[in-house]
Design a protein around this motif. Sequence first.
Motif, PDB file in Angstrom:
ATOM      1  N   MET A   1     123.301 -84.573 -33.428  1.00 13.81           N
ATOM      2  CA  MET A   1     123.200 -86.390 -33.080  1.00 13.81           C
ATOM      3  C   MET A   1     124.346 -86.419 -31.600  1.00 13.81           C
ATOM      4  SD  MET A   1     121.192 -88.224 -34.892  1.00 13.81           S
ATOM      5  CE  MET A   1     121.745 -89.923 -34.528  1.00 13.81           C
ATOM      6  N   LYS A   2     125.542 -85.675 -31.925  1.00 16.64           N
ATOM      7  CA  LYS A   2     125.937 -85.666 -30.523  1.00 16.64           C
ATOM      8  C   LYS A   2     125.303 -85.618 -29.656  1.00 16.64           C
ATOM      9  CE  LYS A   2     130.790 -86.950 -32.167  1.00 16.64           C
ATOM     10  NZ  LYS A   2     132.207 -85.834 -32.660  1.00 16.64           N
ATOM     11  N   ASN A   3     124.718 -83.995 -29.906  1.00 13.81           N
ATOM     12  CA  ASN A   3     124.296 -83.210 -28.522  1.00 13.81           C
ATOM     13  C   ASN A   3     122.905 -84.258 -28.264  1.00 13.81           C
ATOM     14  OD1 ASN A   3     121.504 -80.657 -28.587  1.00 13.81           O
ATOM     15  ND2 ASN A   3     123.799 -80.601 -27.148  1.00 13.81           N
ATOM     16  N   ALA A   4     122.419 -84.458 -29.521  1.00 13.62           N
ATOM     17  CA  ALA A   4     121.006 -85.358 -28.207  1.00 13.62           C
ATOM     18  C   ALA A   4     121.280 -86.987 -28.021  1.00 13.62           C
ATOM     19  CB  ALA A   4     120.253 -86.199 -29.881  1.00 13.62           C
ATOM     20  N   GLU A   5     122.842 -87.206 -27.925  1.00 10.53           N
ATOM     21  CA  GLU A   5     122.469 -88.559 -27.302  1.00 10.53           C
ATOM     22  C   GLU A   5     123.323 -88.025 -25.998  1.00 10.53           C
ATOM     23  OE1 GLU A   5     126.372 -91.686 -27.827  1.00 10.53           O
ATOM     24  OE2 GLU A   5     126.589 -90.523 -29.209  1.00 10.53           O
ATOM     25  N   VAL A   6     123.903 -87.052 -25.317  1.00 15.42           N
ATOM     26  CA  VAL A   6     124.282 -86.447 -24.712  1.00 15.42           C
ATOM     27  C   VAL A   6     123.436 -86.161 -23.477  1.00 15.42           C
ATOM     28  CG1 VAL A   6     125.564 -84.844 -23.004  1.00 15.42           C
ATOM     29  CG2 VAL A   6     126.436 -85.763 -25.240  1.00 15.42           C
ATOM     30  N   LYS A   7     121.986 -85.460 -24.237  1.00 11.99           N
ATOM     31  CA  LYS A   7     120.918 -85.083 -23.714  1.00 11.99           C
ATOM     32  C   LYS A   7     120.244 -86.479 -23.115  1.00 11.99           C
ATOM     33  CE  LYS A   7     119.945 -80.686 -26.101  1.00 11.99           C
ATOM     34  NZ  LYS A   7     118.758 -79.845 -27.015  1.00 11.99           N
ATOM     35  N   ALA A   8     120.307 -87.868 -24.279  1.00 16.78           N
ATOM     36  CA  ALA A   8     119.241 -88.120 -23.916  1.00 16.78           C
ATOM     37  C   ALA A   8     119.831 -89.286 -23.236  1.00 16.78           C
ATOM     38  CB  ALA A   8     119.111 -90.116 -25.321  1.00 16.78           C
ATOM     39  N   LYS A   9     121.249 -89.666 -23.115  1.00 16.02           N
ATOM     40  CA  LYS A   9     121.866 -90.409 -22.124  1.00 16.02           C
ATOM     41  C   LYS A   9     121.942 -89.675 -20.112  1.00 16.02           C
ATOM     42  CE  LYS A   9     125.693 -92.247 -24.183  1.00 16.02           C
ATOM     43  NZ  LYS A   9     126.885 -92.352 -24.604  1.00 16.02           N
ATOM     44  N   ALA A  10     121.989 -88.453 -19.562  1.00 18.49           N
ATOM     45  CA  ALA A  10     121.492 -87.401 -19.409  1.00 18.49           C
ATOM     46  C   ALA A  10     120.300 -88.165 -18.303  1.00 18.49           C
ATOM     47  CB  ALA A  10     121.552 -85.790 -18.931  1.00 18.49           C
ATOM     48  N   ILE A  11     119.074 -88.283 -19.329  1.00 15.16           N
ATOM     49  CA  ILE A  11     118.007 -88.307 -18.768  1.00 15.16           C
ATOM     50  C   ILE A  11     117.278 -89.320 -18.476  1.00 15.16           C
ATOM     51  CG2 ILE A  11     115.763 -88.345 -19.609  1.00 15.16           C
ATOM     52  CD1 ILE A  11     115.695 -85.860 -21.858  1.00 15.16           C
ATOM     53  N   ALA A  12     118.551 -90.344 -18.811  1.00 18.27           N
ATOM     54  CA  ALA A  12     118.060 -91.850 -18.885  1.00 18.27           C
ATOM     55  C   ALA A  12     118.449 -92.329 -17.516  1.00 18.27           C
ATOM     56  CB  ALA A  12     118.416 -93.043 -19.976  1.00 18.27           C
ATOM     57  N   SER A  13     119.595 -91.220 -17.541  1.00 20.49           N
ATOM     58  CA  SER A  13     120.170 -91.676 -16.034  1.00 20.49           C
ATOM     59  C   SER A  13     119.133 -91.255 -14.735  1.00 20.49           C
ATOM     60  CB  SER A  13     122.017 -91.004 -16.289  1.00 20.49           C
ATOM     61  OG  SER A  13     122.500 -91.361 -15.281  1.00 20.49           O
ATOM     62  N   ALA A  14     119.241 -89.973 -15.066  1.00 15.65           N
ATOM     63  CA  ALA A  14     118.051 -89.340 -13.997  1.00 15.65           C
ATOM     64  C   ALA A  14     117.055 -90.402 -13.294  1.00 15.65           C
ATOM     65  CB  ALA A  14     117.643 -87.977 -14.060  1.00 15.65           C
ATOM     66  N   ALA A  15     116.525 -91.572 -14.873  1.00 15.78           N
ATOM     67  CA  ALA A  15     115.314 -92.066 -14.644  1.00 15.78           C
ATOM     68  C   ALA A  15     115.718 -93.260 -14.098  1.00 15.78           C
ATOM     69  CB  ALA A  15     114.328 -92.268 -15.919  1.00 15.78           C
ATOM     70  N   LYS A  16     117.339 -93.846 -13.796  1.00 15.01           N
ATOM     71  CA  LYS A  16     117.821 -94.642 -13.616  1.00 15.01           C
ATOM     72  C   LYS A  16     117.579 -95.864 -14.732  1.00 15.01           C
ATOM     73  CE  LYS A  16     117.575 -94.128  -8.365  1.00 15.01           C
ATOM     74  NZ  LYS A  16     119.065 -93.500  -8.549  1.00 15.01           N
ATOM     75  N   GLN A  17     117.638 -95.614 -16.224  1.00 16.68           N
ATOM     76  CA  GLN A  17     117.305 -96.659 -17.299  1.00 16.68           C
ATOM     77  C   GLN A  17     118.783 -95.856 -17.490  1.00 16.68           C
ATOM     78  OE1 GLN A  17     113.885 -97.686 -17.899  1.00 16.68           O
ATOM     79  NE2 GLN A  17     114.096 -97.322 -15.824  1.00 16.68           N
ATOM     80  N   GLN A  18     118.632 -96.811 -19.234  1.00 15.52           N
ATOM     81  CA  GLN A  18     119.744 -96.805 -19.748  1.00 15.52           C
ATOM     82  C   GLN A  18     119.598 -97.107 -21.676  1.00 15.52           C
ATOM     83  OE1 GLN A  18     121.645-100.236 -18.747  1.00 15.52           O
ATOM     84  NE2 GLN A  18     123.442 -99.546 -17.498  1.00 15.52           N
ATOM     85  N   ILE A  19     119.888 -96.354 -22.016  1.00 19.46           N
ATOM     86  CA  ILE A  19     119.817 -96.199 -23.389  1.00 19.46           C
ATOM     87  C   ILE A  19     120.156 -97.908 -24.536  1.00 19.46           C
ATOM     88  CG2 ILE A  19     120.984 -95.155 -25.829  1.00 19.46           C
ATOM     89  CD1 ILE A  19     118.796 -92.925 -23.752  1.00 19.46           C
ATOM     90  N   VAL A  20     119.190 -98.209 -24.845  1.00 23.60           N
ATOM     91  CA  VAL A  20     119.624 -99.562 -25.092  1.00 23.60           C
ATOM     92  C   VAL A  20     119.313 -99.079 -27.075  1.00 23.60           C
ATOM     93  CG1 VAL A  20     118.490-101.853 -26.814  1.00 23.60           C
ATOM     94  CG2 VAL A  20     117.674-100.497 -23.899  1.00 23.60           C
ATOM     95  N   SER A  21     119.172 -98.498 -28.100  1.00 23.14           N
ATOM     96  CA  SER A  21     119.226 -98.487 -28.999  1.00 23.14           C
ATOM     97  C   SER A  21     118.164 -96.905 -29.927  1.00 23.14           C
ATOM     98  CB  SER A  21     119.105 -99.567 -29.999  1.00 23.14           C
ATOM     99  OG  SER A  21     117.230 -99.567 -29.555  1.00 23.14           O
ATOM    100  N   VAL A  22     118.780 -96.180 -30.856  1.00 25.38           N
ATOM    101  CA  VAL A  22     118.026 -95.584 -31.583  1.00 25.38           C
ATOM    102  C   VAL A  22     116.952 -95.952 -32.337  1.00 25.38           C
ATOM    103  CG1 VAL A  22     118.024 -93.677 -33.732  1.00 25.38           C
ATOM    104  CG2 VAL A  22     120.208 -93.885 -31.196  1.00 25.38           C
ATOM    105  N   ILE A  23     115.589 -95.479 -32.847  1.00 23.56           N
ATOM    106  CA  ILE A  23     114.599 -95.285 -33.162  1.00 23.56           C
ATOM    107  C   ILE A  23     113.616 -95.053 -34.468  1.00 23.56           C
ATOM    108  CG2 ILE A  23     111.841 -96.699 -33.022  1.00 23.56           C
ATOM    109  CD1 ILE A  23     111.808 -96.903 -29.615  1.00 23.56           C
ATOM    110  N   THR A  24     114.096 -94.107 -33.691  1.00 20.19           N
ATOM    111  CA  THR A  24     113.975 -93.274 -35.716  1.00 20.19           C
ATOM    112  C   THR A  24     114.754 -91.739 -34.982  1.00 20.19           C
ATOM    113  OG1 THR A  24     112.349 -91.818 -34.449  1.00 20.19           O
ATOM    114  CG2 THR A  24     111.121 -93.574 -35.136  1.00 20.19           C
ATOM    115  N   VAL A  25     115.559 -90.823 -36.409  1.00 24.87           N
ATOM    116  CA  VAL A  25     115.855 -90.052 -36.244  1.00 24.87           C
ATOM    117  C   VAL A  25     115.074 -88.653 -37.475  1.00 24.87           C
ATOM    118  CG1 VAL A  25     117.837 -88.786 -36.675  1.00 24.87           C
ATOM    119  CG2 VAL A  25     118.023 -90.970 -36.273  1.00 24.87           C
ATOM    120  N   SER A  26     114.739 -87.823 -37.491  1.00 24.55           N
ATOM    121  CA  SER A  26     114.169 -86.753 -37.393  1.00 24.55           C
ATOM    122  C   SER A  26     115.064 -85.579 -37.736  1.00 24.55           C
ATOM    123  CB  SER A  26     112.947 -86.242 -38.376  1.00 24.55           C
ATOM    124  OG  SER A  26     112.449 -85.845 -36.911  1.00 24.55           O
TER     125      SER A  26
END
Length: 257
Positions: A185-210
Amino acid sequence: MKQDVKTINRAKKLGLIAATALLVAFAWAAPVSNTYAAEAPAAQSQSVVHTINVTGKGEITVTPDVAYVTFGIETKAATAKESQKANAAKFAKLKQALTNSKVKTEDVQTVGFYVNPEYSYNEKTGPKLTGYSTTHTVQVTYRDLDGLGDLMDAASEAGVNQVQGVRFDTEHPEMYETQVLEKAMKNAEVKAKAIASAAKQQIVSVITVSESSADVYPIFTNQVYATAKMESAAADTSIQSGQISIKSNVTVVYEIK
């Protein structure tokens, strides 16, 4: 005649009332339809949610607590019956050696038993039957990893002439599932923040997890083991268990804005 006039007048009044009611109904219905058509696009635009989908990976290494050893006994003779008889005699010795090494009956499982003809080949005469071979293979579950080398030596002395591999594992993977999932989960969060930052976006919340269940990746030791009887002066067999890896993946969908 007067009665007919009254009847006609009453009919005219009823017709006028019906026409008026129809006009009122139309007047009420028309604005409702127009209002719905105007508001629909606004409601649709509010339902759009932007997301990103990432896979997080977690991995930990732990010390194994069990080994699975595959022993084989191969015997040869002129006939199939003689080959099987010789094999059964050696296997009886192996069973006794395993008992002496404190291996439980339920921890010994036959995984192969074969009786095959053997041939010699000549260009002039073609194949010629020379005898039969019998191979009996068992998998032994062994938990005393420090004594694994002694078990190998005892098996060799009992007649084992094939060791097809040693697989190290854990019998309690559930003990490590929480740790490996937290890392995923920590690895997923790091990846998501990096992608969002590159796209000039911000993480709001988790929608689903599998998540996929934690898998154990053991170390395989496919080393050649001496098939001849151990000499008294020879060094004891040494087997190193090392460590095993436990891995898990999670797929997380994040809302971004």
